[in-house]
Every structure is written in structure tokens, then in C-alpha cells.
Scaffold this active site. Structure first.
Site, short mmCIF file in Angstrom:
data_model
loop_
_atom_site.label_atom_id
_atom_site.label_comp_id
_atom_site.label_asym_id
_atom_site.label_seq_id
_atom_site.Cartn_x
_atom_site.Cartn_y
_atom_site.Cartn_z
N ASN A 11 0.85 -1.19 0.00
CA ASN A 11 0.00 0.00 0.00
C ASN A 11 0.88 1.24 0.00
O ASN A 11 1.45 1.60 1.02
CB ASN A 11 -0.89 -0.02 1.26
CG ASN A 11 -1.71 1.25 1.40
OD1 ASN A 11 -1.86 2.01 0.43
ND2 ASN A 11 -2.25 1.48 2.59
N LYS A 13 0.00 4.26 -0.28
CA LYS A 13 -0.71 5.44 0.24
C LYS A 13 -0.56 6.61 -0.76
O LYS A 13 -0.61 6.37 -1.95
CB LYS A 13 -0.19 5.80 1.63
CG LYS A 13 -0.08 4.58 2.54
CD LYS A 13 0.09 4.93 3.97
CE LYS A 13 0.37 3.68 4.77
NZ LYS A 13 0.06 3.80 6.16
N HIS A 98 -9.57 0.80 4.88
CA HIS A 98 -8.29 1.11 5.55
C HIS A 98 -8.55 2.10 6.68
O HIS A 98 -9.37 3.00 6.55
CB HIS A 98 -7.30 1.68 4.54
CG HIS A 98 -5.90 1.74 5.07
ND1 HIS A 98 -5.49 2.70 5.95
CD2 HIS A 98 -4.84 0.91 4.88
CE1 HIS A 98 -4.22 2.48 6.27
NE2 HIS A 98 -3.81 1.40 5.63
N GLU A 100 -6.98 4.58 7.72
CA GLU A 100 -6.78 6.00 7.39
C GLU A 100 -8.03 6.57 6.71
O GLU A 100 -8.33 7.75 6.86
CB GLU A 100 -5.53 6.16 6.52
CG GLU A 100 -4.27 5.98 7.35
CD GLU A 100 -3.05 5.54 6.58
OE1 GLU A 100 -3.04 5.60 5.34
OE2 GLU A 100 -2.06 5.14 7.24
N GLU A 170 -5.24 -5.02 10.76
CA GLU A 170 -4.30 -3.92 10.90
C GLU A 170 -4.63 -3.11 12.16
O GLU A 170 -5.47 -2.20 12.11
CB GLU A 170 -4.37 -3.00 9.69
CG GLU A 170 -3.98 -3.64 8.39
CD GLU A 170 -3.37 -2.64 7.43
OE1 GLU A 170 -2.25 -2.86 7.00
OE2 GLU A 170 -4.01 -1.61 7.15
N GLY A 176 2.24 2.59 10.69
CA GLY A 176 3.15 3.72 10.51
C GLY A 176 3.82 4.19 11.78
O GLY A 176 4.38 5.29 11.81
N SER A 215 3.42 -1.74 10.49
CA SER A 215 4.87 -1.63 10.73
C SER A 215 5.61 -2.93 10.42
O SER A 215 6.52 -3.32 11.15
CB SER A 215 5.15 -1.16 12.16
OG SER A 215 4.65 0.15 12.36
C1 PEP Z 1 -0.81 0.24 5.93
O1 PEP Z 1 -0.87 1.40 5.54
O2 PEP Z 1 -1.68 -0.57 5.60
C2 PEP Z 1 0.30 -0.15 6.78
C3 PEP Z 1 0.28 -1.34 7.31
O3 PEP Z 1 1.27 0.79 6.98
P1 PEP Z 1 2.71 0.55 7.67
O4 PEP Z 1 3.29 -0.72 7.10
O5 PEP Z 1 3.51 1.74 7.30
O6 PEP Z 1 2.48 0.44 9.14
#
Ligand code: PEP
Length: 266
Positions: A11, A13, A98, A100, A170, A176, A215
Site C-alpha cells: 500500500n 498510500k 483502511h 486511514e 491492521e 506507521g 509496521s
Molecule cells: C498500511 O498502511 O496498511 C500499513 C500497514 O502501513 P505501515 O506498514 O507503514 O504500518
């Protein structure tokens, strides 16, 4: 039983900043994706305007292409939106729900459910994201939150062959932040997700793949994909670094895997 070929979904973003940089990033990931295509499924999720330049780079490869969101209506007066039906011509995948989007754009469980159903109806493979916030995690409410999001998100999703539906667990506090979830916590939550999928969808729920995200990097990816119940990872920040993401592909390829029916044991 986890899938014999784990999925690494990248992803991106709202990155990178130019079409050229997006094409370059996709091109730089290709050697590892090609080398390990038999053992790892890879899909890239660039921002909408970079779908076409990235599609050109991926043409003729096994690497999947997906969008990070979609609207549930096929067309109409929805300024700024892109429908699942529009994406279906040139994408394989779409991400819905997601965190976000839930947090910054006010998406609720009902909207996420309509997006998931629209994505599947349009013929896309759908990654449905669920995850608890930090305060919910601290209060021990992870299970209740995940179950609510999942049951609501599956509303309108028919019980059919599950390979086209993927659920990504998640935890919001892990996205992040560099605070990846303890693999035991991830494994337990993925177990709950699997039981809920079977409860809601019946037998096809067993075929739905479940990922961890939050992460994940080259150093920790094996501790998730190595879990007996985890089918891969949804990767944000680390997928923007071609060398790091390529190492992740190699790490996952090196894991022992389940042998699917009809496959030779190695
Ligand atoms: C994500 O945006 O789905 C995600 C898991 O981000 P990150 O790996 O940066 O934590």
C-alpha cells in the site's frame, strides 16, 4: 490452513510524488517479485493517477495491481470519487476500509460494506481492512471491535469461493508507528477473524485469506507470515523502499509453506 503462496500487498498510500517515481519503484521491485513468483504473490497499490504508469511496468508479469479505495456506485454525481466498476478494467485488486479512510474521511462500517460488495461485484479481489484503535487495544476490546467491523463489512458479501476476498488485520496503533503488534496478539486476532468468517460465510469463509498489517518490515515479516494462520502481510511504509520490499519478498519466499492439493512437496 494458510495459503500455500502468501500475499505481500504494497500500500503506497499517497506516494510517490511523480509518475516517473512510481514507475521506477514498481520496476525496482520486479526482479525480486519475478524471482520468487512461485512462492510469493505480490500486489502493488499505487495512488489512482499512477495506476496506468504502474500497469505499463507490470504488464506481462504476475504482479497484481490494485487501488487503495473505491466508491460503491458504478457512476453518478460523486465528485472526486472512482468506482469499483471503473477500476475493474485495469486493476486486479481494491483495498476497502483502511483505517486511514475510516479516521480521516469518516468512513463507517456501512460504507465499507458497500465498497467491499461493489468491489467483488465488479470482479475485483478485495482486501477488507479491520483493526482496533490504541484505546480499544489497551481496554482489551480488540476482539469485540474486530468482530463488529468484520460482521458489518461482510454485510452484502455473498458466501461464495473466498479466494477473491482477503481480510487484513491492521491494528491502528501499529500502522506507521514502528510498533508492530506482538505476533502472538496478531495470531490470536487472526484466529478470531477466521472463526468469524466461517460463522458469517459458512464453508467459503475457510478459503478467505487473512493478512497482518502494521509496521511490517524485512526484519519482522517472517514472524507474521510464519504464523500457521497468516496468509501474508499488507505493507505500507516499507513497501516504498524497493530494496526493503524486495528483501521482504525473499524472506517470505524462504519460509516453509503448506503444500496445496496437487502440489509436489519440496
Ligand atoms: C498500511 O498502511 O496498511 C500499513 C500497514 O502501513 P505501515 O506498514 O507503514 O504500518
Amino acid at each position: 490452513m494458510p495459503a500455500s503462496r502468501p500475499l505481500l500487498a504494497a500500500n503506497w498510500k499517497m506516494n510517490p510524488l511523480s509518475a516517473g517515481a512510481a514507475a521506477e519503484l514498481a520496476g525496482d521491485v520486479l526482479p525480486a517479485a519475478r524471482e520468487h513468483a512461485g512462492r510469493v504473490e505480490v500486489a502493488l497499490f499505487p495512488p489512482f493517477p499512477w495506476l496506468l504508469p504502474v500497469a505499463r511496468v507490470l504488464e506481462g508479469t504476475e504482479v497484481g495491481l490494485g487501488a487503495q479505495d473505491c466508491h460503491w456506485e458504478a457512476s453518478g454525481a460523486f465528485t472526486g470519487e472512482v468506482s469499483a466498476a471503473m477500476l475493474a478494467g485495469w486493476c486486479d485488486w481494491v483495498i476497502v476500509g483502511h483505517s486511514e479512510r475510516r479516521i480521516h474521511f469518516g468512513e463507517d462500517d456501512g460504507m465499507v460494506a458497500r465498497k467491499a460488495a461493489a468491489g467483488l461485484a465488479a470482479g475485483l479481489d478485495v482486501i477488507l481492512c479491520v483493526g482496533e484503535r490504541e484505546e480499544e487495544f489497551v481496554d482489551g476490546r480488540t476482539g469485540a471491535v474486530i468482530e463488529r467491523q468484520l460482521r458489518a463489512g461482510l454485510e452484502g458479501v455473498e458466501a461464495r469461493g473466498g479466494r477473491r476476498l482477503v481480510v487484513a488485520y491492521e491494528p491502528v496503533w501499529a500502522i506507521g508507528t514502528g510498533r508492530n503488534a506482538d505476533p502472538d496478539h496478531a495470531g490470536r486476532t487472526i484466529g478470531l477473524i477466521r472463526r468469524t468468517l466461517v460463522d458469517v460465510l459458512g464453508r467459503p469463509g475457510q478459503e478467505v485469506r487473512v493478512l497482518y498489517g502494521g509496521s511490517v518490515n524485512a526484519a519482522n515479516v517472517a514472524s507474521y507470515v510464519g504464523l500457521p494462520t497468516c496468509d501474508g502481510c499488507l505493507v505500507g511504509g516499507a513497501s516504498l523502499k524497493a530494496a526493503e520490499f524486495s528483501r521482504m519478498i525473499a524472506e517470505v519466499a524462504a519460509l516453509p509453506r503448506a503444500v496445496a492439493a496437487g502440489e509436489e512437496a519440496e
